[in-house]
Motif scaffolding. Sequence first.
Motif, PDB file in Angstrom:
ATOM      1  N   TRP A 175      -6.809   3.120   0.262  1.00  0.00           N
ATOM      2  CA  TRP A 175      -5.665   2.902  -0.629  1.00  0.00           C
ATOM      3  C   TRP A 175      -4.674   1.901  -0.014  1.00  0.00           C
ATOM      4  O   TRP A 175      -4.153   1.024  -0.705  1.00  0.00           O
ATOM      5  N   ARG A 176      -4.460   2.017   1.270  1.00  0.00           N
ATOM      6  CA  ARG A 176      -3.530   1.075   1.935  1.00  0.00           C
ATOM      7  C   ARG A 176      -4.049  -0.358   1.821  1.00  0.00           C
ATOM      8  O   ARG A 176      -3.298  -1.305   1.626  1.00  0.00           O
ATOM      9  N   HIS A 225      -4.090  -1.050  -2.382  1.00  0.00           N
ATOM     10  CA  HIS A 225      -2.827  -0.913  -3.130  1.00  0.00           C
ATOM     11  C   HIS A 225      -1.683  -0.663  -2.148  1.00  0.00           C
ATOM     12  O   HIS A 225      -1.068   0.411  -2.141  1.00  0.00           O
ATOM     13  N   PRO A 226      -1.393  -1.622  -1.291  1.00  0.00           N
ATOM     14  CA  PRO A 226      -0.437  -1.370  -0.206  1.00  0.00           C
ATOM     15  C   PRO A 226       0.952  -0.943  -0.685  1.00  0.00           C
ATOM     16  O   PRO A 226       1.671  -0.267   0.029  1.00  0.00           O
ATOM     17  N   ASN A 227       1.290  -1.306  -1.923  1.00  0.00           N
ATOM     18  CA  ASN A 227       2.664  -1.005  -2.351  1.00  0.00           C
ATOM     19  C   ASN A 227       2.765   0.191  -3.287  1.00  0.00           C
ATOM     20  O   ASN A 227       3.808   0.435  -3.874  1.00  0.00           O
ATOM     21  N   GLU A 228       1.682   0.904  -3.455  1.00  0.00           N
ATOM     22  CA  GLU A 228       1.729   2.055  -4.391  1.00  0.00           C
ATOM     23  C   GLU A 228       1.690   3.372  -3.636  1.00  0.00           C
ATOM     24  O   GLU A 228       0.991   3.503  -2.641  1.00  0.00           O
ATOM     25  N   LEU A 229       2.434   4.321  -4.185  1.00  0.00           N
ATOM     26  CA  LEU A 229       2.410   5.650  -3.571  1.00  0.00           C
ATOM     27  C   LEU A 229       1.013   6.260  -3.642  1.00  0.00           C
ATOM     28  O   LEU A 229       0.275   6.019  -4.601  1.00  0.00           O
TER      29      LEU A 229
END
Length: 547
Positions: free
Chosen positions: A447-448, A451-455
């Motif tokens: 996920w990092r 989608h680095p900017n999503e919770l």
Amino acid sequence: MEADPDYSHNQINPTGTTEPKTTRNKLIYLSFSNRVKLHKLPHLTDYYAAATTTTTTTTSSDDDLSSSSSGGFQRSSSSSSHTNPLEDNPFYQPSHSHGFYITPSDVVLRHIVYDYQHQPSFASATSLDDDDDDDDAAAAAFHRGGPRRQIFFQVSSTKAAIVTCGGLCPGLNTVVRELVLGLWDLYAVRQIFGIKAGYRGFYSKELEPLQLNPKLVHNWHKIGGTILQTSRGGFHLQNIVDAIQHRGYNQLYIVGGDGTMRGAVEIFHEIRRRKLNIAVTGIPKTVDNDVGIIDRSFGFQTAVEMAQQAISAAHVEAESAVNGIGLVKLMGRSTGHIALHATLSSRDVDCCIIPEIPFYLEGKGGLFEFLEKRLRENGHAVLVVAEGAGQDYMRRRTGMDRINEDDAQNQKQEDISIRAAGGRDESGNPVFLDVGQWLKSELNKWWRREHPNELFTVKYIDPTYMIRAVPANAKQITCTARLLRIQPFMESWQGILGLCLAPSMETMHTFHLKRSQRLKMKSILETINGPGSDQSPTSLIFRQRAS
Ligand SMILES: Nc1ncnc2c1ncn2[C@@H]1O[C@H](COP(=O)(O)OP(=O)(O)OP(=O)(O)O)[C@@H](O)[C@H]1O
Ligand SMILES: O=P(O)(O)OC[C@H]1O[C@](O)(CO)[C@@H](O)[C@@H]1O
């Protein structure tokens, strides 16, 4: 001959043969007796010419099966049949209740549904030998468990031993309690011993057997674990059988999983080799449910129920987070029965990963792709993984596959991750890498990266020992009491030497100990794909939750 589709015309009479019925112009005659393959059980009379099956009550002395409370070795000698003491029990009226006693022609079919028009017809009524490998033949059948009119053991010389081996499972104490009460109340046996701490308890000087009676075990069903204690390893065949002989046990009740049943088979063979009149009864318990043939082992249902609580918690955690994933790791060394059944019954799980079906993370059809979609659709996801899943895959990805088993065994015990890459426990079972921790870490990395900017949150729950360290649930207690109290040991009483007793279709059936070693791989696929299925699902991922 074409069969009549009106099945109400087929009646099975007590001898197992359908009555011929004329319906309009068709004659229906379905003979069960020449289609059923009945699995043989090893009986005293197969080995000892002196053993008789006469129906008269004999007055053989206590020496028939010499009990060696004096410490002497047990002699192998003749054994004759006696009328079942249940005849004189004020709570039963065996002779007046039709069908109370089980006869040799009472069978439990392996499968209850089959298409008789498409089954090969067997030349004659077949008796399968020990080594016949035909459990899945549609018309395979096993002897039904239950009390017999004639028995071979004399109460006064009966000395029973009960042992629990392997890992814990719910209801072990219930099984022991019901065996003790049945032996004591129904058969007036007064010499019942609990072997301490598994197989090693037979011969270990530090582990004295515990004499059991109804007063001692009265509330054992409310207690988790096993009061007799259990252990892995310590299986020394000659020491065990020497000790059995030395102490004069002539009925053994061995409670355990697949490893335990393999040990019971070896004991059975050694007892036969020494020509001893000792009945060995295996009672399959294991949360893994990986004992062949039977519907479910004692302990499995309760474990599944406990596992559901972990799944519910994972669901709550996942739902309460943005892009939340609830991940639950459940027991199941080589089979995914707990994971699968907990998944199917909870209805909260999006994806279940089991050892039987390989999986992968990246690319089309991979776990990441599935979760991405699911999170977009639903905002959260619940994942269940069986502990034995993906071990090879993990080893390849972590480079562990380059460490061979000897290296792994030689590593310091406390270095869990290395030991797990190929280590074995005391019974020789593989010790696994923690697939739950690994998945959690891989999911976070993914996920990092994507989608680095999503919770994103992974809540990992590992209820491993909690699901098996509890007492049996209500259903399991009733089932154990009903099936074990009246039915079980009557088989060994009847002179059957090595058998496995297990519930199937709400009745008790008995089969040769050797057959208990088969794993239930096929039934996992049946659970997934429907009855009779032998096709692997194309993907590990299967959705069964409404969005
Ligand atoms: N092939 C075998 N021959 C003889 N004894 C065995 C064999 N496999 C296992 N055992 C013995 O049976 C006992 C229990 O085995 P194991 O630890 O594998 O548990 P299990 O019966 O499979 O139960 P569980 O399902 O809880 O793991 C141990 O004492 C072990 O030494
Ligand atoms: O930690 P232990 O006691 O060796 O038991 C772990 C194993 O026992 C079981 O519960 C039963 O075999 C497995 O599911 C599990 O892998």
